[in-house]
Design an enzyme around this catalytic site. Structure first.
Site, mmCIF file in Angstrom:
data_model
loop_
_atom_site.group_PDB
_atom_site.id
_atom_site.type_symbol
_atom_site.label_atom_id
_atom_site.label_comp_id
_atom_site.label_asym_id
_atom_site.label_seq_id
_atom_site.Cartn_x
_atom_site.Cartn_y
_atom_site.Cartn_z
ATOM 1 N N CYS A 5 0.871 -1.187 0.000
ATOM 2 C CA CYS A 5 0.000 0.000 0.000
ATOM 3 C C CYS A 5 0.907 1.237 0.000
ATOM 4 O O CYS A 5 1.682 1.475 0.932
ATOM 5 C CB CYS A 5 -0.915 0.017 1.222
ATOM 6 S SG CYS A 5 -1.808 1.583 1.373
ATOM 7 N N ASP A 31 -0.678 16.300 -2.932
ATOM 8 C CA ASP A 31 -0.918 15.329 -4.006
ATOM 9 C C ASP A 31 0.200 15.462 -5.042
ATOM 10 O O ASP A 31 0.610 16.566 -5.406
ATOM 11 C CB ASP A 31 -2.283 15.561 -4.657
ATOM 12 C CG ASP A 31 -2.722 14.366 -5.486
ATOM 13 O OD1 ASP A 31 -3.690 13.696 -5.082
ATOM 14 O OD2 ASP A 31 -2.097 14.095 -6.529
ATOM 15 N N HIS A 47 -4.974 1.773 8.169
ATOM 16 C CA HIS A 47 -5.322 1.357 6.798
ATOM 17 C C HIS A 47 -6.762 0.866 6.731
ATOM 18 O O HIS A 47 -7.152 -0.076 7.413
ATOM 19 C CB HIS A 47 -4.390 0.245 6.303
ATOM 20 C CG HIS A 47 -4.728 -0.199 4.909
ATOM 21 N ND1 HIS A 47 -4.074 0.306 3.799
ATOM 22 C CD2 HIS A 47 -5.679 -1.036 4.438
ATOM 23 C CE1 HIS A 47 -4.614 -0.228 2.711
ATOM 24 N NE2 HIS A 47 -5.587 -1.051 3.077
ATOM 25 N N ASN A 86 -13.035 9.410 -3.155
ATOM 26 C CA ASN A 86 -13.508 8.470 -4.165
ATOM 27 C C ASN A 86 -13.645 7.085 -3.558
ATOM 28 O O ASN A 86 -12.750 6.608 -2.870
ATOM 29 C CB ASN A 86 -12.529 8.433 -5.345
ATOM 30 C CG ASN A 86 -12.510 9.741 -6.103
ATOM 31 O OD1 ASN A 86 -13.556 10.361 -6.314
ATOM 32 N ND2 ASN A 86 -11.332 10.187 -6.510
ATOM 33 N N GLY A 92 -13.111 6.653 -9.889
ATOM 34 C CA GLY A 92 -11.764 7.214 -9.948
ATOM 35 C C GLY A 92 -10.841 6.887 -8.808
ATOM 36 O O GLY A 92 -9.749 7.452 -8.727
ATOM 37 N N HIS A 97 -6.260 3.056 -0.008
ATOM 38 C CA HIS A 97 -6.069 3.407 1.405
ATOM 39 C C HIS A 97 -6.897 4.685 1.550
ATOM 40 O O HIS A 97 -6.613 5.681 0.860
ATOM 41 C CB HIS A 97 -4.582 3.653 1.698
ATOM 42 C CG HIS A 97 -4.283 4.065 3.117
ATOM 43 N ND1 HIS A 97 -3.382 3.405 3.923
ATOM 44 C CD2 HIS A 97 -4.763 5.098 3.860
ATOM 45 C CE1 HIS A 97 -3.314 4.006 5.105
ATOM 46 N NE2 HIS A 97 -4.152 5.043 5.091
ATOM 47 N N HIS A 99 -8.613 8.050 1.766
ATOM 48 C CA HIS A 99 -8.038 9.397 1.768
ATOM 49 C C HIS A 99 -9.086 10.379 1.274
ATOM 50 O O HIS A 99 -9.980 10.026 0.508
ATOM 51 C CB HIS A 99 -6.798 9.471 0.877
ATOM 52 C CG HIS A 99 -7.032 9.010 -0.526
ATOM 53 N ND1 HIS A 99 -7.054 7.687 -0.860
ATOM 54 C CD2 HIS A 99 -7.290 9.692 -1.675
ATOM 55 C CE1 HIS A 99 -7.306 7.573 -2.155
ATOM 56 N NE2 HIS A 99 -7.459 8.775 -2.669
ATOM 57 N N HIS A 101 -9.437 14.100 -0.611
ATOM 58 C CA HIS A 101 -8.786 15.166 -1.362
ATOM 59 C C HIS A 101 -9.272 16.499 -0.799
ATOM 60 O O HIS A 101 -10.482 16.731 -0.710
ATOM 61 C CB HIS A 101 -9.178 15.109 -2.845
ATOM 62 C CG HIS A 101 -8.760 13.851 -3.536
ATOM 63 N ND1 HIS A 101 -7.644 13.780 -4.335
ATOM 64 C CD2 HIS A 101 -9.306 12.619 -3.546
ATOM 65 C CE1 HIS A 101 -7.537 12.545 -4.826
ATOM 66 N NE2 HIS A 101 -8.537 11.820 -4.361
HETATM 67 P P1 5GP Z 1 -7.711 8.560 -5.873
HETATM 68 O O1 5GP Z 1 -7.539 8.478 -7.367
HETATM 69 O O2 5GP Z 1 -7.529 7.173 -5.254
HETATM 70 O O3 5GP Z 1 -8.955 9.223 -5.410
HETATM 71 O O4 5GP Z 1 -6.546 9.480 -5.358
HETATM 72 C C1 5GP Z 1 -5.230 9.070 -5.295
HETATM 73 C C2 5GP Z 1 -4.381 10.307 -5.360
HETATM 74 O O5 5GP Z 1 -3.089 9.981 -4.898
HETATM 75 C C3 5GP Z 1 -4.211 10.861 -6.788
HETATM 76 O O6 5GP Z 1 -4.694 12.195 -6.825
HETATM 77 C C4 5GP Z 1 -2.711 10.770 -7.031
HETATM 78 O O7 5GP Z 1 -2.211 11.888 -7.749
HETATM 79 C C5 5GP Z 1 -2.141 10.686 -5.636
HETATM 80 N N1 5GP Z 1 -0.912 9.915 -5.531
HETATM 81 C C6 5GP Z 1 -0.647 8.704 -6.084
HETATM 82 N N2 5GP Z 1 0.575 8.287 -5.740
HETATM 83 C C7 5GP Z 1 1.102 9.239 -4.941
HETATM 84 C C8 5GP Z 1 2.367 9.377 -4.281
HETATM 85 O O8 5GP Z 1 3.257 8.523 -4.339
HETATM 86 N N3 5GP Z 1 2.565 10.518 -3.554
HETATM 87 C C9 5GP Z 1 1.593 11.491 -3.454
HETATM 88 N N4 5GP Z 1 1.894 12.549 -2.708
HETATM 89 N N5 5GP Z 1 0.389 11.386 -4.070
HETATM 90 C C10 5GP Z 1 0.151 10.283 -4.805
HETATM 91 ZN ZN ZN Z 2 -2.528 1.575 3.538
#
Ligand code: 5GP
Ligand code: ZN
Length: 110
Positions: A5, A31, A47, A86, A92, A97, A99, A101
């Site tokens: 993860c 991000d 987690h 999301n 998307g 894990h 989170h 935004h």
């Molecule tokens: P999701 O698409 O799951 O809603 O959001 C995942 C977010 O994590 C995306 O906006 C992506 O840019 C960000 N992300 C993915 N890998 C990393 C990383 O290694 N470091 C950081 N800081 N953000 C990440």
């Molecule tokens: Zn995790």
């Protein structure tokens, strides 16, 4: 900590990232691919795959995420922000894990 993860690795500091805020239960990072001038990710250190996977026992974690968003806005003088989580690949979610935004700094017209 869940193996493979990416956010657990960031929380464990085995992967580098830009940290905005941290406390015992939450890490806030920038991000890596920002979609707004301010784009943070609020990560509970525990987690869970996503919001749909939370149970009533996780209520404290859920509340802490919301109050962290409020604290970020206050501390950084951000007058308006959007909080998005999301849940599922179809909408998307790419990192499983949980989170949130935290988006701000421009007109979000979607
Ligand atoms: P999701 O698409 O799951 O809603 O959001 C995942 C977010 O994590 C995306 O906006 C992506 O840019 C960000 N992300 C993915 N890998 C990393 C990383 O290694 N470091 C950081 N800081 N953000 C990440
Ligand atoms: Zn995790």
């Amino acid at each position: 900590m869940v193996e493979h993860c990416i956010f657990c690795k960031i929380i464990a500091k085995t992967l580098p990232t830009q940290i905005i805020e941290e406390n015992d239960s939450i890490l806030v990072i920038k991000d890596i691919a920002p979609k707004a001038p301010i784009h943070y990710l609020i990560l509970p250190k525990i987690h869970r795959p996503n919001l749909a996977a939370l149970t009533p026992e996780d209520a404290q974690h859920a509340a802490e995420i919301l109050f962290m968003a409020q604290a970020l806005a206050k501390k950084q003088n951000i007058p308006a922000f959007r909080l998005v989580s999301n849940n599922g690949e179809q909408v998307g979610q790419s990192v499983f894990h949980i989170h949130f935004h935290f988006l701000a700094g421009k007109v979000l017209d979607f």
